[in-house]
Design an enzyme around this catalytic site. Structure first.
Site, PDB file in Angstrom:
ATOM      1  N   GLU A  93       1.118  -1.584   0.309  1.00  0.00           N
ATOM      2  CA  GLU A  93       0.005  -0.257   0.456  1.00  0.00           C
ATOM      3  C   GLU A  93       1.125   1.468   0.005  1.00  0.00           C
ATOM      4  O   GLU A  93       2.017   0.968   0.890  1.00  0.00           O
ATOM      5  CB  GLU A  93      -0.737  -0.221   1.137  1.00  0.00           C
ATOM      6  CG  GLU A  93      -2.043  -1.302   1.131  1.00  0.00           C
ATOM      7  CD  GLU A  93      -3.057  -1.340   2.451  1.00  0.00           C
ATOM      8  OE1 GLU A  93      -4.224  -1.263   2.041  1.00  0.00           O
ATOM      9  OE2 GLU A  93      -2.373  -0.839   3.396  1.00  0.00           O
ATOM     10  N   CYS A 106       2.890   8.632   0.557  1.00  0.00           N
ATOM     11  CA  CYS A 106       3.889   7.614   1.984  1.00  0.00           C
ATOM     12  C   CYS A 106       4.066   6.516   1.093  1.00  0.00           C
ATOM     13  O   CYS A 106       2.835   5.735   0.718  1.00  0.00           O
ATOM     14  CB  CYS A 106       3.058   7.802   2.817  1.00  0.00           C
ATOM     15  SG  CYS A 106       3.397   6.202   3.921  1.00  0.00           S
ATOM     16  N   CYS A 113       6.951  -6.299   7.293  1.00  0.00           N
ATOM     17  CA  CYS A 113       8.035  -6.474   7.500  1.00  0.00           C
ATOM     18  C   CYS A 113       8.613  -6.918   9.061  1.00  0.00           C
ATOM     19  O   CYS A 113       7.596  -7.979   9.436  1.00  0.00           O
ATOM     20  CB  CYS A 113       8.097  -5.152   8.333  1.00  0.00           C
ATOM     21  SG  CYS A 113       9.140  -3.842   9.628  1.00  0.00           S
ATOM     22  N   CYS A 117       7.442  -4.629  15.573  1.00  0.00           N
ATOM     23  CA  CYS A 117       6.785  -4.345  16.539  1.00  0.00           C
ATOM     24  C   CYS A 117       5.467  -4.309  16.779  1.00  0.00           C
ATOM     25  O   CYS A 117       4.599  -4.586  16.197  1.00  0.00           O
ATOM     26  CB  CYS A 117       7.126  -2.279  15.840  1.00  0.00           C
ATOM     27  SG  CYS A 117       8.638  -1.887  15.415  1.00  0.00           S
ATOM     28  N   CYS A 120       2.799  -2.338  15.496  1.00  0.00           N
ATOM     29  CA  CYS A 120       2.164  -1.928  14.090  1.00  0.00           C
ATOM     30  C   CYS A 120       1.059  -3.075  13.531  1.00  0.00           C
ATOM     31  O   CYS A 120       1.941  -3.887  13.539  1.00  0.00           O
ATOM     32  CB  CYS A 120       3.630  -1.717  13.913  1.00  0.00           C
ATOM     33  SG  CYS A 120       3.611  -1.595  12.004  1.00  0.00           S
ATOM     34  N   CYS A 336      -0.930   6.260  10.462  1.00  0.00           N
ATOM     35  CA  CYS A 336       0.424   5.340  10.244  1.00  0.00           C
ATOM     36  C   CYS A 336       0.469   3.619  10.594  1.00  0.00           C
ATOM     37  O   CYS A 336      -0.495   3.915  11.878  1.00  0.00           O
ATOM     38  CB  CYS A 336       1.013   6.483  11.407  1.00  0.00           C
ATOM     39  SG  CYS A 336       1.419   7.991  10.680  1.00  0.00           S
TER      40      CYS A 336
HETATM   41  N1  SAH Z   1       9.647   0.961   9.473  1.00  0.00           N
HETATM   42  C1  SAH Z   1      10.491   2.099   9.495  1.00  0.00           C
HETATM   43  C2  SAH Z   1       9.102   2.506   8.531  1.00  0.00           C
HETATM   44  C3  SAH Z   1       7.533   2.654   9.286  1.00  0.00           C
HETATM   45  S1  SAH Z   1       6.651   2.459  10.687  1.00  0.00           S
HETATM   46  C4  SAH Z   1      10.409   2.559  10.940  1.00  0.00           C
HETATM   47  O1  SAH Z   1       9.917   2.350  11.950  1.00  0.00           O
HETATM   48  O2  SAH Z   1      10.618   4.053  11.213  1.00  0.00           O
HETATM   49  C5  SAH Z   1       6.080   4.754  10.074  1.00  0.00           C
HETATM   50  C6  SAH Z   1       5.358   4.929  11.576  1.00  0.00           C
HETATM   51  O3  SAH Z   1       4.871   4.757  11.206  1.00  0.00           O
HETATM   52  C7  SAH Z   1       6.786   4.896  12.609  1.00  0.00           C
HETATM   53  O4  SAH Z   1       7.651   6.169  13.526  1.00  0.00           O
HETATM   54  C8  SAH Z   1       6.339   3.677  14.136  1.00  0.00           C
HETATM   55  O5  SAH Z   1       6.266   3.797  15.064  1.00  0.00           O
HETATM   56  C9  SAH Z   1       5.145   4.562  13.095  1.00  0.00           C
HETATM   57  N2  SAH Z   1       3.547   3.731  13.653  1.00  0.00           N
HETATM   58  C10 SAH Z   1       3.782   2.202  13.316  1.00  0.00           C
HETATM   59  N3  SAH Z   1       2.307   1.929  13.824  1.00  0.00           N
HETATM   60  C11 SAH Z   1       1.678   2.612  14.281  1.00  0.00           C
HETATM   61  C12 SAH Z   1       0.389   2.802  14.637  1.00  0.00           C
HETATM   62  N4  SAH Z   1      -0.672   1.872  15.352  1.00  0.00           N
HETATM   63  N5  SAH Z   1      -0.179   4.251  15.287  1.00  0.00           N
HETATM   64  C13 SAH Z   1       0.556   5.545  15.193  1.00  0.00           C
HETATM   65  N6  SAH Z   1       1.775   5.279  14.872  1.00  0.00           N
HETATM   66  C14 SAH Z   1       2.500   4.188  13.916  1.00  0.00           C
END
Ligand code: SAH
Length: 345
Positions: A93, A106, A113, A117, A120, A336
């Site tokens: 996406e 974006c 991935c 995390c 996420c 995000c």
């Molecule tokens: N892997 C990279 C880029 C993808 S995530 C990274 O970790 O930076 C992009 C951003 O979205 C990151 O800052 C992550 O912490 C945030 N993110 C992930 N899941 C989220 C959620 N459920 N709510 C808000 N931000 C989130």
């Protein structure tokens, strides 16, 4: 049947070398790439400044592919999510975000991935594969081609699915094409941001090889919490990560963005805000606070608006530039951390 190779996977040098091997003029590579990126051309036939023979040879060897748009969803706030189907049937996406003066796009760097995390959604499906250089660039090229006002598309963030620095080579090659103003898409490197969970060994490489903006997903101020949220912290704890950031070569007037997802009762206390201010002191930093975006079964909550403001105010009092990212596209799961690439239709 062997699939023809997408010419967009080639760098200018490699295409020039290929042409030379065929006994042809290497400078034709420049002409070909200009057709593809400056004119958004879809066939070799249209490349009228190339001889007929060469056009035929290219058609026999290469494709100029586009990503299949499996689905396009537009949010009430104007942001738009593109679900792309790749050649092998996998999906990724990209999200187009309208801002006052421009669009920010974006894009994804991997299918799935591997970082795991906890908060996420992309992490839930695990890692599937890296995107190729051509697939990364194609998200931008194809969406620009889909827009009536493509000129407004000026900013790109690698904050979609995947960890860009875990797909380092392809990301760097893609950035070269995105920023090449002669034979690429001509974006300013000041308007491109790579966001990482903190793959420390790659930061020095990135600083040496590119001048794009760096964003670090910090998300916690003590190692216990950060390791719980982001397993990569066990390998590269906060001090190691921030030391690497302090040494990161920044151009004048540039700063590193620290992203901090605010999760209720996990990392959103006053003490966290104060610790964060202290930790970032040695670094030219700005801070993006992202109130957690919930999704089904996530097990975390977004803090109350008042505690988000309190957190922000503490940082502002300590002279940080702070932006609260109230993510757009929540009604279409485009905010995000909500990208899944799941396709069930
Ligand atoms: N892997 C990279 C880029 C993808 S995530 C990274 O970790 O930076 C992009 C951003 O979205 C990151 O800052 C992550 O912490 C945030 N993110 C992930 N899941 C989220 C959620 N459920 N709510 C808000 N931000 C989130």
């Amino acid at each position: 049947m062997k699939l023809a190779l997408d010419i967009k996977e080639f760098t200018e040098d490699r295409l020039a070398a290929w042409l030379k091997d065929q006994g042809l003029e290497p400078y034709r590579a420049v002409q070909i790439l200009r057709w593809i990126y400056l004119h958004q051309t879809d066939t070799f036939e249209e490349m009228t400044d190339l001889g007929k023979e060469l056009r035929k040879l290219l058609s026999n060897h290469f494709t100029i592919s586009r990503l299949a748009k499996a689905k396009i969803e537009t949010s009430q706030d104007g942001s738009r999510k593109y679900l792309f189907r790749l050649e092998d049937g996998k999906h990724v996406e990209s999200v187009l975000i309208p801002e006052k003066e421009h669009y920010t796009l974006c894009i994804s760097s991997q299918v799935g991935c591997a970082q795991g995390c906890r908060f996420c959604l992309t992490a839930k499906g695990g890692f599937v594969r890296n995107l190729s250089k051509g697939e990364i660039v194609a998200q931008v090229r194809d969406i620009a081609n889909h827009l009536d006002d493509a000129k407004r598309l000026t900013n790109i963030v690698l904050m979609g699915m995947g960890e860009p620095l875990a797909n380092y080579r392809n990301v760097i090659e893609a950035v070269k094409t995105l920023t090449d103003s002669d034979t690429g898409l001509g974006f300013s490197s000041r308007k491109i941001t790579i966001s990482t969970a903190g793959l420390v060994p790659r930061l020095a490489d990135l600083g040496r090889e590119s001048t794009v903006n760096l964003a670090i997903s910090l998300n916690a101020t003590d190692n216990e919490t950060r390791s719980m949220l982001m397993p990569i912290n066990r390998k590269y704890p906060i001090e190691t990560l921030l030391d690497a950031c302090a040494e990161y070569p920044l151009l004048p007037r540039r700063r590193i963005t620290f992203e901090y997802v605010l999760i209720k009762g996990v990392n959103d206390s006053r003490q966290d805000a104060e610790r964060l201010a202290g930790l970032l002191r040695p670094i030219r930093a700005k801070i993006n606070l992202i109130p957690f975006n919930a999704y089904e079964g996530c097990g975390f909550e977004r803090p109350q608006e008042a505690s988000i403001q309190t957190f922000r105010n503490i940082l502002v009092q300590k002279n940080y530039t702070v932006i609260i990212r109230h993510s757009k596209g929540q009604d279409i799961s485009a905010a995000c951390g909500q990208l899944s690439g799941q396709y069930d239709a």
